[in-house]
Design a protein around this motif. Structure first.
Motif, mmCIF file in Angstrom:
data_model
loop_
_atom_site.group_PDB
_atom_site.id
_atom_site.type_symbol
_atom_site.label_atom_id
_atom_site.label_comp_id
_atom_site.label_asym_id
_atom_site.label_seq_id
_atom_site.Cartn_x
_atom_site.Cartn_y
_atom_site.Cartn_z
ATOM 1 N N SER A 68 53.319 71.437 51.742
ATOM 2 C CA SER A 68 54.736 71.797 51.727
ATOM 3 C C SER A 68 55.330 71.667 53.130
ATOM 4 O O SER A 68 54.618 71.695 54.142
ATOM 5 C CB SER A 68 54.928 73.230 51.216
ATOM 6 N N ARG A 69 56.653 71.519 53.142
ATOM 7 C CA ARG A 69 57.392 71.438 54.407
ATOM 8 C C ARG A 69 58.859 71.721 54.102
ATOM 9 O O ARG A 69 59.384 71.295 53.074
ATOM 10 C CB ARG A 69 57.248 70.058 55.035
ATOM 11 N N GLU A 70 59.502 72.435 55.026
ATOM 12 C CA GLU A 70 60.942 72.663 54.896
ATOM 13 C C GLU A 70 61.679 71.513 55.565
ATOM 14 O O GLU A 70 61.382 71.156 56.703
ATOM 15 C CB GLU A 70 61.341 73.995 55.537
ATOM 16 N N ILE A 71 62.637 70.948 54.864
ATOM 17 C CA ILE A 71 63.413 69.837 55.410
ATOM 18 C C ILE A 71 64.893 70.080 55.147
ATOM 19 O O ILE A 71 65.277 70.920 54.322
ATOM 20 C CB ILE A 71 63.000 68.480 54.780
ATOM 21 N N ASP A 72 65.726 69.350 55.883
ATOM 22 C CA ASP A 72 67.172 69.427 55.697
ATOM 23 C C ASP A 72 67.585 68.406 54.641
ATOM 24 O O ASP A 72 67.465 67.196 54.848
ATOM 25 C CB ASP A 72 67.908 69.134 57.009
ATOM 26 N N ALA A 79 65.790 67.743 39.815
ATOM 27 C CA ALA A 79 65.479 66.393 39.321
ATOM 28 C C ALA A 79 65.820 65.345 40.378
ATOM 29 O O ALA A 79 65.074 64.392 40.598
ATOM 30 C CB ALA A 79 66.241 66.123 38.027
ATOM 31 N N LYS A 80 66.957 65.536 41.064
ATOM 32 C CA LYS A 80 67.332 64.600 42.127
ATOM 33 C C LYS A 80 66.404 64.736 43.329
ATOM 34 O O LYS A 80 66.091 63.745 43.996
ATOM 35 C CB LYS A 80 68.778 64.843 42.546
ATOM 36 N N LEU A 81 65.968 65.970 43.599
ATOM 37 C CA LEU A 81 65.050 66.173 44.722
ATOM 38 C C LEU A 81 63.748 65.408 44.512
ATOM 39 O O LEU A 81 63.211 64.812 45.453
ATOM 40 C CB LEU A 81 64.753 67.668 44.897
ATOM 41 N N ARG A 82 63.245 65.415 43.279
ATOM 42 C CA ARG A 82 61.994 64.695 43.019
ATOM 43 C C ARG A 82 62.133 63.203 43.263
ATOM 44 O O ARG A 82 61.171 62.521 43.610
ATOM 45 C CB ARG A 82 61.542 64.960 41.574
ATOM 46 N N LEU A 83 63.345 62.682 43.093
ATOM 47 C CA LEU A 83 63.579 61.257 43.334
ATOM 48 C C LEU A 83 63.771 60.945 44.813
ATOM 49 O O LEU A 83 63.356 59.887 45.294
ATOM 50 C CB LEU A 83 64.810 60.794 42.547
ATOM 51 N N LEU A 84 64.396 61.880 45.561
ATOM 52 C CA LEU A 84 64.749 61.606 46.951
ATOM 53 C C LEU A 84 63.666 61.990 47.946
ATOM 54 O O LEU A 84 63.602 61.409 49.033
ATOM 55 C CB LEU A 84 66.052 62.337 47.296
ATOM 56 N N ALA A 109 68.665 79.256 52.823
ATOM 57 C CA ALA A 109 69.401 78.676 53.942
ATOM 58 C C ALA A 109 70.136 77.428 53.465
ATOM 59 O O ALA A 109 69.556 76.563 52.810
ATOM 60 C CB ALA A 109 68.450 78.336 55.081
ATOM 61 N N GLU A 110 71.416 77.325 53.803
ATOM 62 C CA GLU A 110 72.234 76.219 53.318
ATOM 63 C C GLU A 110 71.707 74.887 53.832
ATOM 64 O O GLU A 110 71.468 74.712 55.023
ATOM 65 C CB GLU A 110 73.682 76.413 53.757
ATOM 66 N N GLY A 111 71.538 73.943 52.901
ATOM 67 C CA GLY A 111 71.067 72.617 53.272
ATOM 68 C C GLY A 111 69.573 72.522 53.485
ATOM 69 O O GLY A 111 69.082 71.461 53.889
ATOM 70 N N LYS A 112 68.823 73.596 53.196
ATOM 71 C CA LYS A 112 67.370 73.592 53.378
ATOM 72 C C LYS A 112 66.676 73.446 52.024
ATOM 73 O O LYS A 112 67.105 74.021 51.020
ATOM 74 C CB LYS A 112 66.900 74.882 54.057
#
Length: 438
Positions: A68-72, A79-84, A109-112
């Motif tokens: 795992s990792r936190e990203i912006d 569903a879109k996250l799994r694609l991007l 956190a917004e955008g995280k």
């Protein structure tokens, strides 16, 4: 509908079953088998496989087996996250993205976003072990990222944490903040909370325990007292008010709840995508599809019958026209357009009948002309309507000519009158053949 939740802790495989009643989950039973290795897991799956196919299976693996990792990334739809995520993390993981499967979870956190990934080969082996045991898991995920389902609305404003001894989930304002797998070291939970407070200035107000009796848990961690997970609302209803059973099976209930509401994440995507649902849908749609095809065939047959009947009627009409043509014109050869010739002959006969009154009209126009109208250079007769143009010595001569035509034309009107250089005029006149002229 039955929900079969298979939780592999790394040492045991726990199978929990829930069914729905009036839209709410109800706990049915729980079974457990030792499964310290993948071989043991395969054996345990065979023992715990359901006897019926009418269930939605979920396989939950330990959080510690994931990366795992936190990203912006300002995207909230999983569903879109799994694609991007494969594109966002390209070149930043130890393995090529083609060898990994991804899932993502939006954070408070917004955008995280918490990006999660696993080796595709390991997920494929787990899925294969399930299918060989007669279980095709609809979802492969990890339970801690769904513990948000366990929080009651009155705790949404607090900074709190939930743990079962193997993982820690931290929430702020009711939204996920932080996740971490815990080892067997009893002090790791306290160190994690201390590091979280130092690095992110997040002070946990309450720490809830579930998965086993709270008496088996430490009394506190980093000064935060260990509390039993509150059992309220849907969680309490699912277990009939049995708080001990609810806490013991809270993780399984959270997974079933997430699956029921469509908020669950999964590592089954791409080559590992779950296809059984589509196959079941195809089977359910088979009869409607067959009925639709039959309906289309019936409509086509009806259209064919109608076309045949219309064609037969047209053939009969054409035959009648041909017979009539032969009777009317017995000496003529077969015509290309028999109907057209019949119409032309009828019009010609009508014109011949009208010829007598046309000649009388022309004779009347010429007789009334006199010396003042020097000539009529255009006369048009259409049925009973008459239009003419001529030359006259003066405008008064045109008016007198119109008056003399009273016995020939009814409602005679003078149209345009144009003067010529020599004083004469050109005029137009129109009217209707009177009954007397006819």
């Amino acid at each position: 509908m039955t929900y079969l939740i298979l939780e592999w802790t790394g040492t045991d495989l726990v199978a929990s079953r829930f069914f729905t009643r009036a839209g709410e989950l109800v706990f049915q039973e729980r079974e457990s088998r030792p499964a310290a290795s993948e071989a043991d897991l395969a054996a345990a799956l065979r023992e715990l496989a359901p006897s019926d196919d009418d269930c939605r299976p979920v396989l939950a693996i330990p959080l510690g087996r994931l990366f795992s990792r936190e990203i912006d990334l300002p995207i909230q739809e999983r569903a879109k996250l799994r694609l991007l995520l494969p594109l966002e993390l390209k070149g930043e993981t130890a393995l090529e993205n083609e060898d990994l499967v991804f899932d993502g979870l939006p954070l408070a956190a917004e955008g995280k976003v918490l990006a999660l990934w696993a080796r595709k080969r390991e997920i494929a082996h787990l899925v294969q072990a399930c299918t060989e045991a007669g279980i095709d898991p609809e979802v492969v995920t990890t339970a801690p990222i769904h513990w948000e389902e366990l929080l009651s609305p009155d705790e949404a404003e607090a900074a709190l944490a939930v743990t079962d001894g193997t993982a820690l989930a931290v929430y702020g304002n009711g939204k996920p903040l932080f996740f971490r797998a815990l080892g067997s070291d009893e002090g790791e939970l306290s160190r994690t909370l201390a590091a979280l407070e130092m690095a992110r200035q997040v002070r946990i107000e309450r720490l809830f325990w579930h998965g086993s009796p709270v008496g088996n848990a430490p009394a506190e961690a980093e000064g935060v007292p260990m509390l039993a997970l509150p059992v309220t609302d849907s969680l309490a209803a699912a277990f009939g008010g049995d708080e001990a059973a609810a806490r013991e099976n809270a993780g399984a209930w959270a997974l079933a709840r997430a699956l029921q509401t469509g908020r669950i994440g999964t590592f089954r995507a791409g080559e590992l995508a779950w296809t059984r649902g589509r196959e079941q849908l195809k089977r359910r749609l088979r009869i409607p599809a067959i009925l639709t095809v039959l309906l289309l065939l019936l409509l086509a047959a009806d259209a064919g019958i109608r076309y045949t009947m219309v064609k037969r009627d047209l053939t009969s009409v054409n035959a009648s026209i041909a017979a009539l043509y032969r009777e009317v014109f017995p000496g003529r050869k077969k015509s290309v357009d028999e109907l057209g010739e019949l119409k032309a002959e009828i019009r010609r006969l009508g014109a011949a009948g009208a010829g007598s009154h046309i000649l009388d009209t022309l004779r009347g126009l010429a007789k009334a002309k006199g010396d003042d109208v020097t000539g009529l250079f255009e006369v048009e007769i259409d049925g009973t309507a008459v239009r003419l143009k001529g030359d006259a010595r003066s405008t008064q001569a045109v008016s007198q000519y119109r008056d003399r035509l009273a016995s020939v034309l009814a409602d005679a009107e003078v149209g345009q009158i144009t003067a010529k250089p020599d004083g004469s005029v050109t005029f137009s006149l129109r009217g209707t053949i009177s009954e007397v002229a006819k």
